[in-house]
Structures are given as structure tokens and as C-alpha cells.
Design a protein around this motif. Structure first.
Motif, PDB file in Angstrom:
ATOM      1  N   LEU A 260       0.835  -1.203   0.000  1.00 30.45           N
ATOM      2  CA  LEU A 260       0.000   0.000   0.000  1.00 30.45           C
ATOM      3  C   LEU A 260       0.870   1.253   0.000  1.00 30.45           C
ATOM      4  O   LEU A 260       0.579   2.230  -0.707  1.00 30.45           O
ATOM      5  CB  LEU A 260      -0.929   0.007   1.211  1.00 30.45           C
ATOM      6  N   ASP A 261       1.939   1.228   0.801  1.00 26.52           N
ATOM      7  CA  ASP A 261       2.853   2.371   0.816  1.00 26.52           C
ATOM      8  C   ASP A 261       3.519   2.564  -0.535  1.00 26.52           C
ATOM      9  O   ASP A 261       3.684   3.689  -1.016  1.00 26.52           O
ATOM     10  CB  ASP A 261       3.927   2.180   1.893  1.00 26.52           C
ATOM     11  N   GLN A 262       3.915   1.466  -1.140  1.00 25.74           N
ATOM     12  CA  GLN A 262       4.547   1.557  -2.452  1.00 25.74           C
ATOM     13  C   GLN A 262       3.586   2.163  -3.469  1.00 25.74           C
ATOM     14  O   GLN A 262       3.967   3.002  -4.286  1.00 25.74           O
ATOM     15  CB  GLN A 262       5.007   0.177  -2.903  1.00 25.74           C
ATOM     16  N   ARG A 263       2.345   1.746  -3.414  1.00 24.21           N
ATOM     17  CA  ARG A 263       1.363   2.292  -4.347  1.00 24.21           C
ATOM     18  C   ARG A 263       1.128   3.778  -4.084  1.00 24.21           C
ATOM     19  O   ARG A 263       1.042   4.582  -5.024  1.00 24.21           O
ATOM     20  CB  ARG A 263       0.052   1.525  -4.250  1.00 24.21           C
ATOM     21  N   ASP A 264       1.024   4.151  -2.819  1.00 25.93           N
ATOM     22  CA  ASP A 264       0.846   5.573  -2.493  1.00 25.93           C
ATOM     23  C   ASP A 264       2.015   6.398  -3.010  1.00 25.93           C
ATOM     24  O   ASP A 264       1.835   7.530  -3.499  1.00 25.93           O
ATOM     25  CB  ASP A 264       0.714   5.760  -0.982  1.00 25.93           C
ATOM     26  N   ALA A 265       3.225   5.845  -2.900  1.00 29.34           N
ATOM     27  CA  ALA A 265       4.403   6.570  -3.376  1.00 29.34           C
ATOM     28  C   ALA A 265       4.357   6.750  -4.893  1.00 29.34           C
ATOM     29  O   ALA A 265       4.679   7.825  -5.416  1.00 29.34           O
ATOM     30  CB  ALA A 265       5.673   5.833  -2.964  1.00 29.34           C
ATOM     31  N   VAL A 266       3.945   5.708  -5.606  1.00 30.69           N
ATOM     32  CA  VAL A 266       3.851   5.801  -7.064  1.00 30.69           C
ATOM     33  C   VAL A 266       2.769   6.805  -7.461  1.00 30.69           C
ATOM     34  O   VAL A 266       2.958   7.620  -8.374  1.00 30.69           O
ATOM     35  CB  VAL A 266       3.562   4.416  -7.680  1.00 30.69           C
TER      36      VAL A 266
END
Length: 764
Positions: free
Chosen positions: A200-206
Motif C-alpha cells: 500500500l505504501d509503495q502504491r501511495d508513493a507511485v
């Protein structure tokens, strides 16, 4: 039983402490990871065991690992960073533009000043070939400077196109990453029933990186995936799939790269206004509201200078006694048919009054036979509607100094055309005169009073050098009643006769009838009066810009001026309307004309050059010896003064041996400070200065806005970090807490083991 129960409870505590240590260690390891959200375990007591003595606890269960996440704070960061990306992208481009147009050494103003210094030098020494050659050289330098600045702006335009293409590629790549993460998150969420926090964090960063390129709208779905849309709802990411963006030539203008969204095998163009925020929005907005405006403004100055210099040059005479030829090449409007037009209609556009020209582009839309055509000024979206017959007539329609006309073919309903009146003005300007003898410094005629011969003048009357009537003269149309009006060239002071007056003219010939004489043609331009004017109402045409008197009581109106279709240089073929130059009637400018006084207050005017016999142009015209009297015929105006007597004569004839005559060169030099642009409100240099100031103001506003936005982004990220970020002091305390819990659980296990051994020993 008791030892076994104690052992089980302790083991759950040991596992919970281990989970806490593992989560805390994960937080510490990612303390400096961008976009990482602090994670925490959630635990609750296990279901108790019922016995006859009551319920006994069975330890603890770790129910979930959650991340510290607040949707409001995250959206605040996205909003702030999208605007920051927009401002940063706009600033990067506008600073380049500002550096090009505002440079005091390589900008336009020094070259304009140098050119007119050369004009003044040639005017001070009209017979001097080196001075004339220097004027030509400085004209070439000026044209080159226009071309160089325009070339730099074209480089910026190409750079914007390249950046739009690159940004679209980045957007597609990031959208693909979001889709891949959506798939992975949805699979893990549905299988485990828990959130994969790191994904989820990775997606938010992208998404954050994507949002810096173009403002996005995020829509959470029940399976844990996010749908991403832009603009007014155009879908970019739908679960695990993406709609690819494409960089394509714009439908309206193939020189521009625009954005289209691919849906299956179809690419749907997106209007630039739909793509707000982020770097992409900045590039599109900069191109429309800064770069287009700057290039159009530069082109307008080039066209205005070239046209007005050519028109004044055409009113003069060169060293060989010939009429002046065009000094500069003048650009024509750029017309582009939309790529999706269904008909074969072709629109043409030509320039009319440079004083009326704006810095806007225009869109012409055909709405069908009944509805006609709409001409939309794109700078402010003001729409003017014309009938089909008007636009498709031989003369077309004129708006803002531009004539629009269907050139050929037949458009389909909905077909559109882009018209850029001034876009290529700076690109196409060029000095056309190479021979210094061709500079028309002299006026084509000279005046004289009869002072010798058998019948010299007996009075004290005088005649001045005279001037050629020019299109830029200020002309006043004044209604003396609801049905009559007068026309006066206020620059020269001469009254203009009615076109319906017969030759020879009389004092009554200077009264115009309305509406019979509603079409007014003066000094190479033509306009039309309409409505119901009242006595005392005035209409002004100044620098070819028509306006209605501010104190008018009637409902009369005046149309934009257009070039007089009948006016042309001497010997030139009759032009096909619309004619893109204002040329007064000068075909008889060099005729030998005699002004003979029949009394102290009246005179006749005779043209002695007409065949087969002289023509009496006017008879019994009034003369007031107490003031200067302007007399205008054949394209010239002279002023008479003093006290002539009957039989005194004055002549106007060809200007032979005119090497030392600089009247037309002085008129050219005066154009430098004449307000010929922007509805007669700006000179060449002030119009360019307005453009430089506009770009500078944009750069300054963006700089201030970006500084403020940087603060907002910092605050938004700080608020998010305070809630979601890793605090190493807190994590250190958590490590101690879970370590102690782990040790305590281990001690309980140790006690349980000892108790179990004791039981075994009793049995042994």
C-alpha cells in the motif's frame, strides 16, 4: 493440566512480543524510506476457557498489523504537491521565455531604435547613398533580430512538445506500476483478509509521483485496488488495467503535441484545459497562455512595423522619381483546417487594419446553412456569429483587423478552422529593398506660388510644402443632422467631399447624405455607418481603428475599416478584394494642378494633366484669409494662408530633381513613436514592452506562488509525517517494551517447565 495451560498462555505472549519486536524492527529499518508508514500490531485477549471454577484466560492473539495512515492527510499532500509540480514546471519554462524576450542587449528594442536612427540619418541626408545604405543594413539587422527571437521561441515550443511527450511516457509507466500493484494488493487482500501494508505504501508513493506530473483523482475499490482518473473523469487506471496516454499532433494545430487517451483501438484527444495540475498541466498552460501570447505579440509588432513602413514608403518617391516599393516582406495569417473536418472547405484569412490586430488566435466553426459561422477569439472565447452568405461572399467578414473568407470547397456542419493572424509575423519579416536608390525619401509632388512671369501673384497668399494623405490620418465623421454628415481629415485639416458629388466640386459637395453615403471611403480605407445617428454624433477613424464617439446620443454604429478595394498604386492592376494594404488613391498624385483665386475669398482647382483637356476639379471653393485653409485633391493636401487676391495662382505638380526632399523619410521616422498598434494605443516598442512586461509579471507571480506552495507542501508532509512517520525514540521505547514482554513470557515458560518437572518427580 495447569502446567500445560501456563505453557500455552506464555507461548501466546511470547509470540505477541515477538510480533511486536518484528514490527518495531521493521519500522526502525524503514525509518528513512520515502513514503513508508509506521506499522503497529493489533492484539486482543484469546477466548477464555470455561471451567467449573469460572473462565480462565488463554493468552493473547495478534489480530492484525496496521499502518498509521490518514486519508485526509494523504489527500492534502497530493493536492499540495500537484500544485507545486505545476508551479515548478511553469517556472522552469517561463524563466527561459523571460530570458529570451527581456534581454536588454539581444532583445528587440535596441534593434528597433538602431533602425529608426538609420531612418533619421537618411532623412537628414536624403541624397546621401551611404546613409541610405546604412538604413538598409539596419533594416536587415532588425528583420534578422525578429527572426532570431522567433527562432528561439520556436526552440522553446519544440522543447515543450518534447517534454510533453516525455511526461506522457512517464505517466504511462507510473500508471502501469499502479495497475501492477493493484493486482498484487487485490490478490493478497482477498487471500489473507489483511492489508499488505508495504505494498500500500509503495502504491501511495507511485501515485504521489504520478500526481506531480498530472493532477489525479483516486477512487478506492472494495478489493483494495485504486482507480485513477484525471481531468473531468478520464480513466487512467481501472483496477489492474490502464488506458494509455499518447502524444499526438493536435487536431487543431499539427505543430502542437497534445494528449490523447487510448481506449482499445481508438485514441480520444483530450482538451488541454482538462489536464490540470502537475508538470503536464504546466507545460500545456504555459504554451497557451505564455508562449503563444509572446510569439503572437512579437509577430504583431513585426507585421505592424512592416505594414506601416510599406504603406508610408508607397506614398513617397525614390531617387529616380518612381513610387516607393515595399520595404519589408509581410507575413500572412496562418490558417489550418482541423484534422477531423469532414468537408473540403478551405478558409482564407488576410490582414486588414494592423491597428485592430490582437494577439489572439481564432477558431472559425461552420454550424450549417441556417446557423452560419461562428468566429471565436480564443484569448477570451468571445464569439461573433456571421451568416453563411457573409463569410462565403467575395469580401468575407472582418473582425479584429482580420478578414475571414471561405476560399473554396464546402465545409460540413461542425467543421472548424484555426486562424493565427500574427503567429508567423516575426518569422516572415525580411528587408526587400537592396538598392539604396529605392528608398522613397521624397514626396511625389511639390508646390509653388507664381512669383515670376507675366502675371506674378499680387497678394500675400502662401502655400506650404504639402503632405500625402495617409491611411493613418485621424478622420472625424460628424453628423450635422440625422440625415447629413461631414467627413474631415483632422490630421491635415482638409474636408472630404461626398462620393456622390459631381465634378467640379462646390462647397455643397462636402455634405454627405445618410444613409445614401453610409459607406465612407477615405485615404485607402473603407467603413460603413449603420443605425440611427443623431445630430452632433461623431465617429472616429484613427490609425485605421474605428470608434464611436463617447457622447453620442443616437444609436448609430461604425464598422471596422477594411482596405479600399478600388485604391491601388499607380499602374497597378485592380486588386481582388479583400486587399491587405491601405493605399490611398495616388494615381493622380503627380498631375499638374492649378489653384487659382477668383476673388479674395474663393478659388478654383484645375487638373492640367488630364486628357484630352484640363479638368476643373472644383469651382467657387471658399477661402478664409484669417486662418490656414486645407485643400485636398488627387491624394495630397496643401495649406493656403495669407491674403491672396483675384488671379493669384498656386501650383501642385510632379517633384522633379527631388534629391534633397526628405518629407516622406521624416514621415517614416515619425512612425517610431506613433501609436499604430493595439487600437491605436501602442507604438512598436511599447507593444513589445507590454509583452516583455507580461512575461516578466508571469515569472514573478509564479516565483512568489511557488515559494508559498513549497511552504504548504512542507507543512502537509510534516503533518503526514507526524502521524505516519517513524519516530525512532518511540520505536526504541517499543523495543524495550516488547523485549520485557518477551523476557517475561520466557520466564513464565521456564516456571511452567519447572512445575511440569516437579509433577513428574512426584510420580517417580
Amino acid at each position: 493440566m495447569m502446567a500445560s495451560g501456563i505453557f500455552g498462555v506464555a507461548l501466546t505472549g511470547l509470540n505477541a512480543a515477538q510480533a511486536g519486536l518484528l514490527t518495531t524492527s521493521h519500522n526502525v529499518a524503514n525509518a528513512n524510506t520515502d513514503g513508508y508508514s509506521r506499522q503497529e500490531i493489533r492484539q486482543e485477549a484469546s477466548k477464555p476457557l470455561f471451567t467449573g471454577a469460572g473462565f480462565f484466560g488463554r493468552g493473547v492473539e495478534v489480530t492484525n498489523v496496521v499502518r498509521a495512515y490518514d486519508d485526509f492527510l494523504n489527500r492534502s499532500v497530493l493536492s499540495a504537491e500537484s500544485q507545486q509540480g505545476y508551479l515548478q514546471g511553469f517556472q522552469d519554462q517561463v524563466n527561459i521565455l523571460d530570458g529570451i524576450v527581456a534581454d536588454p542587449t539581444v532583445g528587440l528594442s535596441p534593434s528597433v531604435q538602431s533602425f529608426f536612427t538609420g531612418v533619421q540619418s537618411a532623412a537628414s541626408k536624403p541624397a546621401d547613398i551611404p546613409s541610405r545604405q546604412q538604413m538598409i543594413s539596419l533594416g536587415n539587422t532588425l528583420a534578422s533580430r525578429f527572426q532570431q527571437i522567433n527562432g528561439r521561441l520556436q526552440e522553446v515550443r519544440q522543447g515543450v512538445n518534447d517534454q510533453i511527450t516525455a511526461t506522457i511516457s512517464q505517466i504511462n509507466a507510473l500508471a502501469g506500476k499502479v495497475a501492477d500493484l493493484n493486482n498484487e494488493i487485490a490478490a493478497r487482500t482477498s487471500g489473507a483478509g489483511r492489508d499488505p501494508n508495504d505494498l500500500l505504501d509503495q502504491r501511495d508513493a507511485v501515485i504521489g509521483e504520478l500526481n506531480k506530473l498530472v493532477k489525479v483523482t483516486v477512487s478506492p475499490q472494495t478489493d483494495g485496488s485504486f482507480n485513477i482518473s484525471i481531468g473531468t473523469g478520464q480513466t487512467l487506471v481501472l483496477g489492474g488495467t490502464t488506458n494509455k496516454f499518447a502524444a499526438v499532433p493536435a487536431t487543431a494545430d499539427p505543430e502542437k503535441i497534445s494528449v490523447a487517451v487510448s481506449q482499445g483501438q481508438v485514441s480520444i484527444p483530450l482538451d488541454d484545459s482538462l489536464l490540470q495540475g502537475g508538470k503536464l498541466g504546466a507545460l500545456l498552460n504555459f504554451r497557451t497562455n505564455a508562449l503563444d501570447l509572446a510569439q503572437n505579440s512579437l509577430g504583431r509588432v513585426a507585421i505592424g512595423l512592416a505594414r506601416t513602413m510599406n504603406e508610408q514608403q508607397g506614398l513617397g518617391q525614390d531617387l529616380d522619381g518612381n513610387a516607393g516599393l515595399n520595404m519589408f516582406a509581410v507575413s500572412s495569417p496562418r490558417v489550418v483546417s482541423y484534422g477531423n473536418n469532414g468537408g473540403n472547405g478551405l478558409m482564407s484569412a488576410s490582414l486588414s487594419s494592423v491597428g485592430e490586430l490582437t494577439t489572439s488566435d481564432y477558431r472559425v466553426i461552420y454550424n450549417g446553412a441556417a446557423a452560419g459561422y461562428d468566429v471565436i477569439r480564443l484569448a477570451d472565447n468571445v464569439k461573433t456569429t456571421y451568416t453563411k452568405a457573409q463569410v462565403e461572399s467575395a469580401t468575407g467578414v472582418t473582425l479584429d483587423g482580420v478578414n475571414f473568407k471561405l476560399a473554396s470547397g464546402a465545409p460540413n456542419q461542425g467543421d472548424s478552422f484555426l486562424v493565427q493572424p500574427t503567429r508567423n509575423g516575426a518569422r516572415d519579416i525580411a528587408m526587400q529593398i537592396t538598392d539604396p536608390r529605392r528608398i522613397a525619401s521624397a514626396a511625389p509632388f511639390r508646390t509653388a506660388a507664381t512669383v515670376g512671369g507675366a502675371t506674378p501673384n499680387q497678394g500675400t497668399g502662401q502655400i506650404d510644402l504639402g503632405v500625402v494623405n495617409a491611411a493613418n490620418d485621424r478622420v472625424v465623421i460628424k453628423f450635422t443632422s440625422a440625415g447629413t454628415f461631414t467627413v474631415t481629415d483632422a490630421t491635415t485639416g482638409a474636408a472630404v467631399p461626398s462620393p456622390s458629388a459631381a465634378t467640379p466640386l462646390t462647397p455643397a459637395s462636402y455634405t454627405w447624405n445618410y444613409p445614401a453615403n453610409a459607406t465612407v471611403t477615405v485615404n485607402g480605407w473603407q467603413t460603413t455607418l449603420s443605425g440611427t445617428p443623431a445630430a452632433g454624433d461623431q465617429f472616429i477613424v484613427d490609425k485605421t481603428v474605428a470608434s464611436r464617439g463617447s457622447a453620442n446620443a443616437g444609436t448609430g454604429n461604425i464598422a471596422e475599416v477594411v482596405p479600399d478595394p478600388a485604391a491601388r498604386p499607380a499602374g497597378a492592376p485592380a486588386p481582388q478584394p479583400p486587399l491587405s494594404v491601405f493605399m490611398p488613391h495616388i494615381e493622380n498624385l503627380k498631375n499638374n494642378v492649378t489653384i487659382k483665386f477668383t476673388s479674395t475669398t474663393t478659388f478654383d482647382v484645375v487638373d492640367n494633366s488630364t486628357l484630352p483637356a484640363p479638368t476643373t476639379l472644383a469651382t467657387g471653393l471658399n477661402y478664409d484669409p484669417t486662418k490656414t485653409n486645407a485643400v485636398s485633391f488627387n491624394g495630397w493636401t496643401v495649406k493656403l494662408s495669407g491674403n491672396p487676391v483675384a488671379n493669384d495662382t498656386f501650383t501642385v505638380g510632379p517633384n522633379t530633381n527631388a534629391d534633397s526632399d526628405n518629407r516622406n523619410a521624416l514621415a517614416m521616422a515619425a512612425l517610431q513613436t506613433t501609436n499604430v498598434l493595439g487600437d491605436a494605443s501602442a507604438s512598436y516598442q511599447s507593444a513589445y514592452g507590454q509583452m516583455v512586461s507580461n512575461v516578466g509579471n508571469q515569472a514573478s507571480e509564479i516565483k512568489i506562488g511557488l515559494k508559498a506552495q513549497d511552504t504548504l507542501v512542507k507543512e502537509a508532509n510534516s503533518n503526514k509525517s507526524s502521524f505516519s512517520g517513524v519516530n525512532l525514540d518511540e520505536e526504541a521505547a517499543n523495543l524495550l517494551k516488547y523485549q520485557q514482554a518477551y523476557m517475561a513470557a520466557s520466564k513464565v515458560i521456564s516456571i511452567a517447565q519447572e512445575a511440569f518437572k516437579s509433577i513428574l518427580n512426584i510420580g517417580g
